[in-house]
Design a protein around this motif. Structure first.
Motif, short mmCIF file in Angstrom:
data_model
loop_
_atom_site.label_atom_id
_atom_site.label_comp_id
_atom_site.label_asym_id
_atom_site.label_seq_id
_atom_site.Cartn_x
_atom_site.Cartn_y
_atom_site.Cartn_z
N SER A 100 1.03 -1.26 -0.02
CA SER A 100 0.14 -0.09 0.07
C SER A 100 0.95 1.19 -0.04
CB SER A 100 -0.84 0.02 1.11
OG SER A 100 -0.15 0.25 2.28
N ALA A 101 0.46 2.33 -0.32
CA ALA A 101 0.99 3.68 -0.49
C ALA A 101 0.13 4.93 0.14
CB ALA A 101 1.52 3.78 -2.01
N GLU A 102 0.85 5.69 0.95
CA GLU A 102 0.17 6.83 1.57
C GLU A 102 1.13 7.83 2.04
OE1 GLU A 102 -2.01 5.88 5.10
OE2 GLU A 102 -0.61 4.62 5.88
N PHE A 103 0.69 9.11 2.07
CA PHE A 103 1.70 10.10 2.35
C PHE A 103 1.53 10.36 3.85
CE2 PHE A 103 0.99 11.46 -2.04
CZ PHE A 103 2.40 11.65 -2.49
N LEU A 104 2.73 10.73 4.30
CA LEU A 104 3.07 11.03 5.70
C LEU A 104 2.10 12.07 5.96
CD1 LEU A 104 6.61 9.91 6.60
CD2 LEU A 104 4.39 8.37 6.78
N GLU A 105 1.58 12.50 7.05
CA GLU A 105 0.94 13.61 7.69
C GLU A 105 1.82 14.72 8.52
OE1 GLU A 105 -1.65 15.01 6.15
OE2 GLU A 105 -2.55 13.28 4.92
N PRO A 106 1.79 16.10 8.40
CA PRO A 106 1.24 16.68 7.53
C PRO A 106 2.49 16.55 6.21
CG PRO A 106 2.56 18.12 9.03
CD PRO A 106 2.50 16.54 9.52
N THR A 107 1.35 16.78 5.00
CA THR A 107 2.16 16.56 3.81
C THR A 107 3.03 17.78 3.40
OG1 THR A 107 0.39 17.50 2.75
CG2 THR A 107 0.62 15.13 2.68
N GLY A 108 2.58 18.96 3.65
CA GLY A 108 3.34 20.37 3.20
C GLY A 108 3.74 20.38 1.79
N LEU A 109 4.76 21.09 1.56
CA LEU A 109 4.89 21.20 0.00
C LEU A 109 6.27 20.20 -0.12
CD1 LEU A 109 5.26 25.23 -0.42
CD2 LEU A 109 3.44 23.35 -1.28
N HIS A 110 6.75 19.20 0.54
CA HIS A 110 7.67 18.31 0.43
C HIS A 110 7.25 16.99 1.00
CE1 HIS A 110 10.37 21.50 -0.55
NE2 HIS A 110 9.90 22.28 0.38
N PRO A 111 6.27 16.67 0.41
CA PRO A 111 5.54 15.12 1.01
C PRO A 111 6.48 13.86 0.94
CG PRO A 111 4.89 15.58 -1.17
CD PRO A 111 5.54 16.75 -0.70
N THR A 112 6.35 13.10 1.75
CA THR A 112 7.15 11.92 1.75
C THR A 112 5.89 10.78 1.56
OG1 THR A 112 8.70 12.82 3.27
CG2 THR A 112 8.41 10.29 3.02
N LEU A 113 6.11 9.88 0.51
CA LEU A 113 5.14 8.56 0.17
C LEU A 113 5.80 7.46 0.87
CD1 LEU A 113 2.91 7.83 -1.30
CD2 LEU A 113 4.41 6.93 -3.04
N LYS A 114 5.03 6.89 1.78
CA LYS A 114 5.35 5.64 2.43
C LYS A 114 4.74 4.54 1.91
CE LYS A 114 3.39 4.47 6.58
NZ LYS A 114 3.05 4.48 7.94
N LEU A 115 5.62 3.49 1.54
CA LEU A 115 5.15 2.35 1.04
C LEU A 115 5.40 1.14 2.05
CD1 LEU A 115 7.24 2.30 -2.36
CD2 LEU A 115 4.91 3.24 -2.05
N ARG A 116 4.10 0.55 2.21
CA ARG A 116 4.26 -0.52 3.26
C ARG A 116 4.08 -1.85 2.29
NH1 ARG A 116 3.74 -1.18 8.48
NH2 ARG A 116 3.19 0.92 8.74
N LEU A 117 5.24 -2.89 2.52
CA LEU A 117 5.10 -4.12 1.80
C LEU A 117 4.81 -5.34 2.63
CD1 LEU A 117 6.98 -2.16 0.00
CD2 LEU A 117 7.64 -4.20 -1.13
N GLU A 118 4.09 -6.16 2.22
CA GLU A 118 3.33 -7.01 3.20
C GLU A 118 4.61 -8.10 3.52
OE1 GLU A 118 -0.51 -9.97 2.86
OE2 GLU A 118 0.88 -9.89 1.37
N SER A 119 5.63 -8.29 2.58
CA SER A 119 6.74 -9.41 2.86
C SER A 119 7.88 -8.78 2.45
CB SER A 119 6.27 -10.54 1.99
OG SER A 119 7.26 -11.39 2.17
N SER A 120 8.93 -9.14 3.39
CA SER A 120 10.23 -8.73 3.33
C SER A 120 11.22 -10.03 2.57
CB SER A 120 10.98 -8.56 4.29
OG SER A 120 10.97 -9.57 5.14
N LYS A 121 10.40 -10.90 2.22
CA LYS A 121 10.99 -12.27 1.68
C LYS A 121 11.13 -12.19 0.08
CE LYS A 121 10.93 -17.32 2.11
NZ LYS A 121 10.30 -18.55 2.74
N PRO A 122 12.15 -12.63 -0.51
CA PRO A 122 12.13 -12.81 -1.94
C PRO A 122 11.29 -13.88 -2.41
CG PRO A 122 14.28 -12.63 -1.07
CD PRO A 122 13.51 -12.81 0.07
N PRO A 123 10.60 -13.84 -3.70
CA PRO A 123 9.58 -14.59 -4.14
C PRO A 123 10.40 -16.16 -4.43
CG PRO A 123 10.09 -13.04 -5.98
CD PRO A 123 10.79 -12.61 -4.67
N ILE A 124 11.85 -16.01 -4.76
CA ILE A 124 12.56 -17.19 -4.97
C ILE A 124 13.83 -17.17 -4.16
CG2 ILE A 124 11.55 -17.91 -7.05
CD1 ILE A 124 13.60 -16.52 -8.59
#
Length: 501
Positions: free
Chosen positions: A264-288
């Motif tokens: 999922s992806a969402e901006f950290l609050e408050p965004t301001g004029l220099h927003p930071t997009l946070k990516l949350r990944l469900e798994s840290s394990k490589p697929p193979i």
């Protein structure tokens, strides 16, 4: 003209051949849970003369429309792009890059496409690394498919006796993706539309002077399958030729696989004029586990927002955000220009992410710093902008000597695939929005309020006038005290006296 209609189910699903009824060029079957892909291949001499002339100026042209609605992708329809309108283009000659013909045609076919000509509005792709990249790229967060649907009805359904033709064109409004591809080698246009995995009735109708092939397939894993291959089995039939469907099973190499995880992806609050997009990944394990893999995020940022390549070149800063390195950013990116003077569509960005080192799979986050441009004035003092989700995938190296020839469901020219070697396999992570039902994030940006713009201009004029009056008053005070003559300073008098001594 050739048509292929494919219903694709998950592994383990199946359909009884006896439930499929073929009569008079029409196939009917039960309602099943499946994804659907329709592909129409048209020779260039079957197109209207104006479209023939337009495509004659292109060496290759690939249009990719991706819905902003989340959908479940299943094997083998796994290739993903950020939602929006993507275009990859290589002109037949450099003179065509300065011509407005392509942009004019895009506006006629898709409505409001904001471009002037490829040289001014498109960005260039690095063709020096791998030969399968197009020369130019264009992106727009959204387009209206209504003009294209109306054109498809006019050109494809006007001479057809099939009453379902117009209904099929209208179904494009619910498609998860629409691809239009042309290259000068094949001299053919391929129109491919896909619909997500859902309940739908098996129904297909042949068209006059068109070879229509229908498949009801599902993913399979036969024993002889190689690690880089996908297996498919099911039923195939050619309408108007076959009286009953035939069983089939085949396998092919594929560069696009399912990582069986989400983000999922969402901006950290408050965004301001220099927003930071946070990516949350469900798994840290490589697929193979038996190959080198690294996670990546591919962004197509509209011109309202951009990333600073200098900021993303600091290794310590990247490590603090769970980022490894900046793999690619389109050039040029003007860091100071406001949005309303930018001619180019925006910028594309490929970041390599840095997952935490855990033996077991855990969720983790990465943060991407972005920057907003100054936007045009608007009523109310705020403007909403949409930033699309990136495409997130694990890039894994296939074994030495592995080859990936074209397969029936191949999707190339995606922007990021040309930035990797030919033996790279993309394991896609499914996007799932945490807020709302769209694969994009909204930012409310403060701008000049047009309702108060008169006060701003009037206040600015008054401030300038007062400043000018103050300067004139000070000058008048000096003039009234000393007059027009130059008065020698005290320091000058002292120096003169010492010289006389």
């Amino acid at each position: 003209m050739r048509e292929r209609i494919t219903f694709i189910q998950k592994q383990g699903d199946s359909i009884e051949p006896t439930t499929l009824k073929i009569k008079g060029g029409v196939l009917n079957g039960p309602e099943i849970q499946a994804a659907r892909e329709d592909r129409l291949t048209i020779a260039i001499d079957e197109l209207p003369t104006d479209l023939q002339a337009l495509l004659g100026t292109a060496h290759e042209l690939h249009i990719r429309y991706v819905s902003s609605q989340p959908y479940e992708a299943i094997t083998p329809l796994l290739a993903r792009l950020p939602p929006g309108f993507h275009l990859f283009y290589t002109p037949a000659g450099q003179a065509n890059a300065t011509s407005p013909a392509l942009c004019l045609a895009l506006n006629q076919i898709f409505g409001n496409v904001q471009c002037e000509n490829p040289e001014k509005s498109f960005t260039t792709l690095p063709r020096d690394r791998f030969s399968h990249s197009a020369a130019y790229q264009f992106y727009q967060p959204s387009v209206d498919l209504s003009p294209f649907i109306a054109l498809a009805k006019e050109k494809l359904c006007s001479s057809s006796k099939d009453q379902s033709c117009a209904a099929r064109a209208d179904r494009l409004t619910n498609a998860s993706s629409l691809d239009i591809s042309y290259d000068a080698i094949s001299h053919a246009v391929k129109l491919t539309a896909t619909w997500p995995y859902q309940k739908q009735e098996v129904h297909a109708t042949s068209r006059p002077q068109t070879r229509t092939e229908v498949g009801v397939l599902n993913s399979d894993r036969p024993g002889h399958l190689e690690p880089h291959e996908l297996g498919i089995s099911g039923l195939l039939t050619v309408l108007g030729q076959d009286k009953k469907p035939s069983a089939t099973m085949f396998a092919f190499a594929s560069r696009h696989r399912d990582a069986e995880s989400s983000f999922s992806a969402e901006f950290l609050e408050p965004t301001g004029l220099h927003p930071t997009l946070k990516l949350r990944l469900e798994s840290s394990k490589p697929p193979i586990e038996d190959a080198y893999c690294s996670p990546h995020a591919y962004f197509t940022l509209p011109k309202t927002v951009f990333a600073d390549r200098h900021q993303l070149s600091d290794d310590l800063f990247l490590a603090s955000k769970n980022l490894t390195r900046l793999r690619y950013i389109s050039q040029p990116v003007d860091l100071e220009a406001p949005e309303y003077v930018e001619k180019r569509w925006g910028s594309s960005l490929l970041l390599e992410l840095s997952p935490p080192e855990h033996e077991e799979s855990k969720s983790w986050t990465a943060q991407v710093p972005l920057h907003l441009r100054y936007l045009s004035p608007a009523e109310g003092g705020y403007t909403d902008i949409q930033v699309p989700y990136p495409a997130v995938f694990w890039a894994c190296a296939a074994e030495e000597g592995t080859k990936f020839p074209n397969n029936p469901f191949e999707k190339a020219n995606l922007g990021y695939d040309g930035l990797f070697g030919p033996r790279t396999v993309f394991w896609h992570v499914e996007p799932r929005p945490t807020i709302g039902s769209r694969l994009s994030n909204m930012i409310k940006v403060p701008v000049l309020d047009t309702n108060k713009a008169e006060w701003v201009s009037g206040g600015t004029g008054l401030a300038v006038l007062l400043g000018f009056a103050w300067i004139m008053w000070k000058l008048f005070g000096v003039l009234s005290k000393f007059g027009y003559q130059n008065q020698p300073s005290q320091a000058a008098e002292v120096v003169k006296a010492k010289k006389n001594q």
